[in-house]
Design an enzyme around this catalytic site. Sequence first.
Site, PDB file in Angstrom:
ATOM      1  N   HIS A 124       0.930  -1.275  -0.134  1.00  0.00           N
ATOM      2  CA  HIS A 124       0.408   0.318   0.170  1.00  0.00           C
ATOM      3  C   HIS A 124       1.138   1.209   0.147  1.00  0.00           C
ATOM      4  CE1 HIS A 124      -2.686   2.618   2.205  1.00  0.00           C
ATOM      5  NE2 HIS A 124      -3.605   2.663   1.723  1.00  0.00           N
ATOM      6  N   ASP A 201       3.211  -4.632   7.720  1.00  0.00           N
ATOM      7  CA  ASP A 201       2.187  -4.101   7.592  1.00  0.00           C
ATOM      8  C   ASP A 201       0.764  -4.639   8.144  1.00  0.00           C
ATOM      9  OD1 ASP A 201       0.173  -2.804   6.659  1.00  0.00           O
ATOM     10  OD2 ASP A 201       0.872  -2.107   5.390  1.00  0.00           O
ATOM     11  N   GLN A 204      -4.560  -5.162   6.841  1.00  0.00           N
ATOM     12  CA  GLN A 204      -5.094  -6.401   6.317  1.00  0.00           C
ATOM     13  C   GLN A 204      -4.511  -7.112   6.528  1.00  0.00           C
ATOM     14  OE1 GLN A 204      -7.694  -5.663   4.195  1.00  0.00           O
ATOM     15  NE2 GLN A 204      -6.856  -3.400   3.513  1.00  0.00           N
ATOM     16  N   LYS A 227     -10.231  -0.287  10.189  1.00  0.00           N
ATOM     17  CA  LYS A 227     -10.376  -2.012   9.856  1.00  0.00           C
ATOM     18  C   LYS A 227     -10.590  -2.799  10.373  1.00  0.00           C
ATOM     19  CE  LYS A 227      -7.488   0.184   5.566  1.00  0.00           C
ATOM     20  NZ  LYS A 227      -8.124   0.545   4.299  1.00  0.00           N
ATOM     21  N   CYS A 365      -4.456   2.697  -3.480  1.00  0.00           N
ATOM     22  CA  CYS A 365      -2.774   3.206  -3.303  1.00  0.00           C
ATOM     23  C   CYS A 365      -2.479   2.337  -3.148  1.00  0.00           C
ATOM     24  CB  CYS A 365      -3.553   3.594  -1.669  1.00  0.00           C
ATOM     25  SG  CYS A 365      -5.097   4.737  -1.578  1.00  0.00           S
TER      26      CYS A 365
HETATM   27  N1  PMP Z   1      -1.764  -1.099   4.417  1.00  0.00           N
HETATM   28  C1  PMP Z   1      -2.596  -1.533   4.208  1.00  0.00           C
HETATM   29  C2  PMP Z   1      -2.703  -2.608   3.455  1.00  0.00           C
HETATM   30  C3  PMP Z   1      -3.890  -0.434   3.692  1.00  0.00           C
HETATM   31  O1  PMP Z   1      -5.147  -1.985   3.666  1.00  0.00           O
HETATM   32  C4  PMP Z   1      -4.162   0.038   4.482  1.00  0.00           C
HETATM   33  C5  PMP Z   1      -5.498   0.811   4.300  1.00  0.00           C
HETATM   34  N2  PMP Z   1      -6.530   0.896   2.817  1.00  0.00           N
HETATM   35  C6  PMP Z   1      -2.918   1.274   4.984  1.00  0.00           C
HETATM   36  C7  PMP Z   1      -2.112   0.416   4.766  1.00  0.00           C
HETATM   37  C8  PMP Z   1      -2.988   2.783   5.635  1.00  0.00           C
HETATM   38  O2  PMP Z   1      -4.307   2.200   6.750  1.00  0.00           O
HETATM   39  P1  PMP Z   1      -5.185   3.681   7.050  1.00  0.00           P
HETATM   40  O3  PMP Z   1      -5.342   4.416   6.112  1.00  0.00           O
HETATM   41  O4  PMP Z   1      -6.128   3.203   8.048  1.00  0.00           O
HETATM   42  O5  PMP Z   1      -3.998   4.720   7.832  1.00  0.00           O
END
Ligand code: PMP
Length: 407
Positions: A124, A201, A204, A227, A365
């Site tokens: 991401h 990270d 997910q 999430k 993203c």
């Molecule tokens: N890493 C991953 C794999 C994600 O899917 C996301 C959110 N789409 C993020 C980081 C960022 O999370 P947040 O926007 O809640 O900070």
Amino acid sequence: GHHFNAELVKKDFPILRETVNGKPLVWFDNAATTQKPQSVIDRIAYFYEHENSNIHRAAHELAARASDAYEAAREKVKAFLNASSVNEIVFVRGATEGINLVASTWGEQNLNSGDEIIVSNLEHHANIVPWKRLADKKGLKLRVIPVDDDGQILLDEYAKLLNSKTRLVAFTQVSNALGTVTPAKKIVEMAHAAGAKVLIDGAQSVSHMKVDVQHLNPDWLVFSGHKLFGPTGIGALYGKEDLLNEMQPYQSGGNMIQDVTFEEIKYHKAPNRFEAGTGNIADAIGLGAAIDYVTKLGIEAIGQYEHYLLEYATRLLKEISGVRLIGTAKDKASVLSFNLQGYSNDQVGQALNKEGVAVRTGHHCAQPILRRMGVETTVRPSLAFYNTTQDVDTFIKTLWELKKVKF
Ligand code: PMP
């Protein structure tokens, strides 16, 4: 097989009783954010009705209630991740802030020109941009673990990237764009064998599988509460205690100091040293309630049921000719990414919305991995435990209707 009553569980989520265009809402945008059970909503309201106060600083009853509830939530995060101590759990705004915290503290302090950082092609943007900026600023080399055509990390290629200059490996446990579950334990072991630190990270992964930091053994792991069926604006950074205590503060001000004079400042140890100012007290407590909820259902039972549901949806999606499934790794969680021949992704998203089905369309993203798979954007339904086979059927039926119009 699974023993999970998704129909019953769905009743715990008031928003899932909404209708959209006269149809029952089907929430298939769980990778973007999850819905909240009544218990989480109630817990946040309870805080403001009965406990609201700033924490730590006052001698009065409500300060004690708020502090106790906030620290109890930290304890819940600790137990959820199986961390060794509450001192390893820092409340942050979410995964993004957790990664930025590590980049701006440990990264700024320890990385120097010529050092190397490894990320995977699956990341991401939140796990690319902070490292790329640091690399540009300090003259570091950013190296990328490639993936195969199914979207799984190539461990042999990763092994070739590791060397004595590798200082950090930062990677996702589950890809938000493809759903790939990466071999996290192996990646961590290989990084440590090369003398590098590791950040996982978990944005997910924590909602779909048991994530045990003592088993996986990363140096840091981040996730977002929203999430995980909790509120927005709260998440956690796990870090090994000694390492956190070696890191300089991220932000500074109240709460994070032991003693201040104009000559010298002494910081608290972790986690307080990273929690400057008044934090998101209510939502940390809400996250604690979300963890209670997930723990009661059982994360293993959730994972098994979701696996069944993902297989079911994948099988039906594959039967539709003209669907190109993007991300076909053997080990996947929650996410289906695809294009439908003859339609733009927006058209597919709008057709699904008409039937009450919420999916994300776009680059999620995660532009580098989509480009690696040969596309700019996809349609991305992402499943959670409150989704049912009936929800999947509604989704699949809409795609068949679209197909009928064009072919
Ligand atoms: N890493 C991953 C794999 C994600 O899917 C996301 C959110 N789409 C993020 C980081 C960022 O999370 P947040 O926007 O809640 O900070």
